[in-house]
Design an enzyme around this catalytic site. Structure first.
Site, PDB file in Angstrom:
ATOM      1  N   TYR A  54     -14.308   4.034  10.194  1.00 38.20           N
ATOM      2  CA  TYR A  54     -12.838   4.013  10.204  1.00 38.20           C
ATOM      3  C   TYR A  54     -12.306   4.629  11.513  1.00 38.20           C
ATOM      4  CZ  TYR A  54      -8.104   5.342   8.546  1.00 38.20           C
ATOM      5  OH  TYR A  54      -6.755   5.516   8.391  1.00 38.20           O
ATOM      6  N   GLY A 106       0.812  -1.216   0.000  1.00 43.38           N
ATOM      7  CA  GLY A 106       0.000   0.000   0.000  1.00 43.38           C
ATOM      8  C   GLY A 106       0.843   1.264   0.000  1.00 43.38           C
ATOM      9  N   GLN A 107       0.171   2.391   0.220  1.00 41.85           N
ATOM     10  CA  GLN A 107       0.844   3.689   0.134  1.00 41.85           C
ATOM     11  C   GLN A 107       1.985   3.793   1.142  1.00 41.85           C
ATOM     12  OE1 GLN A 107      -1.356   7.208   1.274  1.00 41.85           O
ATOM     13  NE2 GLN A 107      -0.032   8.562   0.105  1.00 41.85           N
ATOM     14  N   LYS A 124     -10.225   2.904  14.587  1.00 44.24           N
ATOM     15  CA  LYS A 124      -8.901   3.375  15.019  1.00 44.24           C
ATOM     16  C   LYS A 124      -8.912   3.735  16.503  1.00 44.24           C
ATOM     17  CE  LYS A 124      -6.514   3.038  11.198  1.00 44.24           C
ATOM     18  NZ  LYS A 124      -5.485   1.994  11.099  1.00 44.24           N
ATOM     19  N   ARG A 159      -1.520  -9.782  -2.370  1.00 47.79           N
ATOM     20  CA  ARG A 159      -1.169 -10.045  -3.774  1.00 47.79           C
ATOM     21  C   ARG A 159      -0.405 -11.354  -3.925  1.00 47.79           C
ATOM     22  NH1 ARG A 159       0.766  -4.567  -6.627  1.00 47.79           N
ATOM     23  NH2 ARG A 159       1.771  -6.127  -7.905  1.00 47.79           N
ATOM     24  N   ASP A 191      -2.687 -13.229   4.490  1.00 49.23           N
ATOM     25  CA  ASP A 191      -3.957 -12.556   4.772  1.00 49.23           C
ATOM     26  C   ASP A 191      -3.986 -12.205   6.258  1.00 49.23           C
ATOM     27  OD1 ASP A 191      -6.516 -11.715   5.191  1.00 49.23           O
ATOM     28  OD2 ASP A 191      -7.485 -13.446   4.239  1.00 49.23           O
TER      29      ASP A 191
HETATM   30  P1  NAD Z   1      -3.367   1.259   1.605  1.00 46.01           P
HETATM   31  O1  NAD Z   1      -4.816   1.022   1.370  1.00 46.01           O
HETATM   32  O2  NAD Z   1      -2.591   2.045   0.605  1.00 46.01           O
HETATM   33  O3  NAD Z   1      -2.620  -0.136   1.796  1.00 46.01           O
HETATM   34  C1  NAD Z   1      -3.141  -1.166   2.580  1.00 46.01           C
HETATM   35  C2  NAD Z   1      -2.504  -2.457   2.101  1.00 46.01           C
HETATM   36  O4  NAD Z   1      -3.035  -3.509   2.909  1.00 46.01           O
HETATM   37  C3  NAD Z   1      -2.827  -2.792   0.633  1.00 46.01           C
HETATM   38  O5  NAD Z   1      -1.653  -3.130  -0.055  1.00 46.01           O
HETATM   39  C4  NAD Z   1      -3.767  -3.990   0.745  1.00 46.01           C
HETATM   40  O6  NAD Z   1      -3.620  -4.910  -0.320  1.00 46.01           O
HETATM   41  C5  NAD Z   1      -3.303  -4.607   2.054  1.00 46.01           C
HETATM   42  N1  NAD Z   1      -4.324  -5.458   2.670  1.00 46.01           N
HETATM   43  C6  NAD Z   1      -5.648  -5.250   2.716  1.00 46.01           C
HETATM   44  N2  NAD Z   1      -6.258  -6.278   3.338  1.00 46.01           N
HETATM   45  C7  NAD Z   1      -5.275  -7.144   3.678  1.00 46.01           C
HETATM   46  C8  NAD Z   1      -5.272  -8.389   4.333  1.00 46.01           C
HETATM   47  N3  NAD Z   1      -6.400  -8.973   4.747  1.00 46.01           N
HETATM   48  N4  NAD Z   1      -4.106  -9.009   4.516  1.00 46.01           N
HETATM   49  C9  NAD Z   1      -2.936  -8.457   4.078  1.00 46.01           C
HETATM   50  N5  NAD Z   1      -2.882  -7.277   3.442  1.00 46.01           N
HETATM   51  C10 NAD Z   1      -4.047  -6.630   3.250  1.00 46.01           C
HETATM   52  O7  NAD Z   1      -3.240   1.912   3.045  1.00 46.01           O
HETATM   53  P2  NAD Z   1      -2.079   2.880   3.590  1.00 46.01           P
HETATM   54  O8  NAD Z   1      -2.434   4.253   3.206  1.00 46.01           O
HETATM   55  O9  NAD Z   1      -0.755   2.342   3.252  1.00 46.01           O
HETATM   56  O10 NAD Z   1      -2.360   2.776   5.160  1.00 46.01           O
HETATM   57  C11 NAD Z   1      -1.732   1.819   5.960  1.00 46.01           C
HETATM   58  C12 NAD Z   1      -2.201   2.008   7.377  1.00 46.01           C
HETATM   59  O11 NAD Z   1      -1.939   3.345   7.802  1.00 46.01           O
HETATM   60  C13 NAD Z   1      -3.706   1.792   7.564  1.00 46.01           C
HETATM   61  O12 NAD Z   1      -3.925   1.205   8.820  1.00 46.01           O
HETATM   62  C14 NAD Z   1      -4.260   3.192   7.566  1.00 46.01           C
HETATM   63  O13 NAD Z   1      -5.439   3.275   8.304  1.00 46.01           O
HETATM   64  C15 NAD Z   1      -3.144   3.964   8.243  1.00 46.01           C
HETATM   65  N6  NAD Z   1      -3.170   5.380   7.882  1.00 46.01           N
HETATM   66  C16 NAD Z   1      -2.891   5.786   6.613  1.00 46.01           C
HETATM   67  C17 NAD Z   1      -2.945   7.136   6.290  1.00 46.01           C
HETATM   68  C18 NAD Z   1      -2.644   7.641   4.902  1.00 46.01           C
HETATM   69  O14 NAD Z   1      -2.834   8.836   4.640  1.00 46.01           O
HETATM   70  N7  NAD Z   1      -2.186   6.801   3.993  1.00 46.01           N
HETATM   71  C19 NAD Z   1      -3.276   8.069   7.286  1.00 46.01           C
HETATM   72  C20 NAD Z   1      -3.585   7.612   8.566  1.00 46.01           C
HETATM   73  C21 NAD Z   1      -3.507   6.259   8.860  1.00 46.01           C
HETATM   74  C1  AKB Z   2      -7.877   8.748   5.150  1.00 47.60           C
HETATM   75  O1  AKB Z   2      -8.135   9.816   4.563  1.00 47.60           O
HETATM   76  O2  AKB Z   2      -8.707   7.865   5.382  1.00 47.60           O
HETATM   77  C2  AKB Z   2      -6.470   8.554   5.661  1.00 47.60           C
HETATM   78  C3  AKB Z   2      -6.356   8.976   7.076  1.00 47.60           C
HETATM   79  C4  AKB Z   2      -6.146  10.389   7.400  1.00 47.60           C
HETATM   80  O3  AKB Z   2      -6.455   8.161   7.951  1.00 47.60           O
HETATM   81  N1  AKB Z   2      -5.571   9.246   4.798  1.00 47.60           N
END
Ligand code: NAD
Ligand code: AKB
Length: 312
Positions: A142, A11-12, A146, A36, A52
């Site tokens: 969400y 993911g990101q 959290k 994947r 998973d």
């Molecule tokens: P994302 O959606 O880009 O990536 C999540 C990854 O998890 C994906 O690659 C997906 O394939 C994988 N995934 C989903 N279900 C799965 C499973 N059952 N088993 C294994 N892998 C699985 O999310 P992200 O932006 O990288 O965020 C990661 C974490 O950080 C999350 O908990 C999110 O809530 C938290 N977060 C992100 C942000 C942000 O801006 N990106 C902000 C606050 C919090």
């Molecule tokens: C979202 O917008 O859901 C995330 C976050 C701030 O947790 N980028």
């Protein structure tokens, strides 16, 4: 060699976190895991497994057999996607966490990172310079997941001594991997559209201020938190962390300064209500005091790096 497992690595955040952890600890020390079948090219310099997070037995067996010492659990549904599938969002965002917390409680894991979000706050929270300890009444599934996760992390630390660490990330802005269904995603999409079309339609209104952060700061902060001596980590729910805060109109202005002629218009959708329930800006003084956190990128610096790098 400390063996580290990153679940949700495609993911990101995961993509950049795995790269940074491998630079620090060595390619073979950091196992990337995701749903994947095959490893994305960017992560092919080290081990990858299909895993998973919801398969408790598979995760337990892998951690125990491979003698994994640290887990970064990133798999989750983000705010916008979660609102479309609340039952599954609750399941994914909570069940994987219990699997990892229990492994740590049983002594198999030494340290855990689990990310929280500014989504733990809600409309009754003070919106400006939101304090670490304040009213938290999230209105999204969400945010509820959290907030519950934070409570469980703190509980496992207090009751069982689990070394769990967490950050309330703001919206993260990056160019190496795309965001995965959040409300802050506009602040990444805008750069791709600026480069490809010279214009962008924003799904939030012009004056919606939100806390944001450039990914380099987020990754550095995460590793600094995980490397800090345990006695310095006073907060075991999750730390507030601030990067830069801006509205879509302010972001557009910074882009226009470097790309004259860029146009933005606004067509708010269901994500506006989510954004309206979140803070405008964050007070991160606890993270600064406890383990020395400091952001390096303000909005201007972030915009420059994004425009130089997106779409390359
Ligand atoms: P994302 O959606 O880009 O990536 C999540 C990854 O998890 C994906 O690659 C997906 O394939 C994988 N995934 C989903 N279900 C799965 C499973 N059952 N088993 C294994 N892998 C699985 O999310 P992200 O932006 O990288 O965020 C990661 C974490 O950080 C999350 O908990 C999110 O809530 C938290 N977060 C992100 C942000 C942000 O801006 N990106 C902000 C606050 C919090
Ligand atoms: C979202 O917008 O859901 C995330 C976050 C701030 O947790 N980028």
């Amino acid at each position: 060699m400390t063996k580290i497992l990153v679940i949700g690595s495609c993911g990101q955040i995961g993509t950049e976190l795995v790269l940074a952890l491998r630079t620090k600890f060595g390619n073979q020390a950091v196992v990337a895991a995701d749903l994947r079948d095959t490893c994305p090219e960017i992560l092919q310099d080290g081990p990858y497994i299909k895993l998973d997070a919801l398969d408790r037995e598979q995760v337990r067996a892998y951690v125990i057999e491979q003698k994994i010492e640290q887990v970064y659990l990133l798999a989750a549904l983000l705010s916008a996607t979660a609102e479309k599938n609340p039952d599954f969002a609750w399941k994914l965002n909570m069940e994987g966490l219990f699997t990892i917390l229990d492994l740590a409680k049983e002594g198999y894991l030494k340290k855990i990172f689990w990310p929280s979000s500014i989504a733990v706050f809600g409309p009754t929270t003070p919106a400006d310079q939101t304090p670490q300890h304040t009213v938290m009444e999230p209105t999204t599934v969400y945010g509820i997941s959290k907030q519950a996760g934070e409570r469980w992390c703190e509980y496992y630390h207090n009751k069982f001594g689990v070394d769990v660490r967490s950050i309330r990330y703001p919206g993260l802005i990056s160019y190496k991997s795309l965001p995965g269904g959040g409300t802050t995603d506009y602040a990444v999409d805008i750069f791709y559209k600026a480069k490809s079309e010279g214009k962008f339609t924003c799904f939030l209104s012009a004056d919606t201020a939100l806390p944001m952060m450039f990914m380099d700061d987020a990754i550095r902060g995460t590793i600094e938190l995980m490397e800090a001596p345990a006695e310095k980590i006073k907060i075991r729910s999750a730390y507030n962390l601030a990067g830069c805060s801006f509205t879509p109109a302010e972001l557009a202005q910074e882009i226009q300064a470097l790309q004259p002629g860029f146009e933005i218009n606004y067509a708010p959708d269901f994500r506006q209500a989510i954004a309206d329930s979140w803070p405008n800006s964050i007070d991160d003084s606890h993270a600064s005091k406890d383990w020395g956190w400091k952001a390096h990128f303000d909005t201007k610096a972030m915009v420059k790096v994004m425009l130089e790098n997106v779409g390359l």
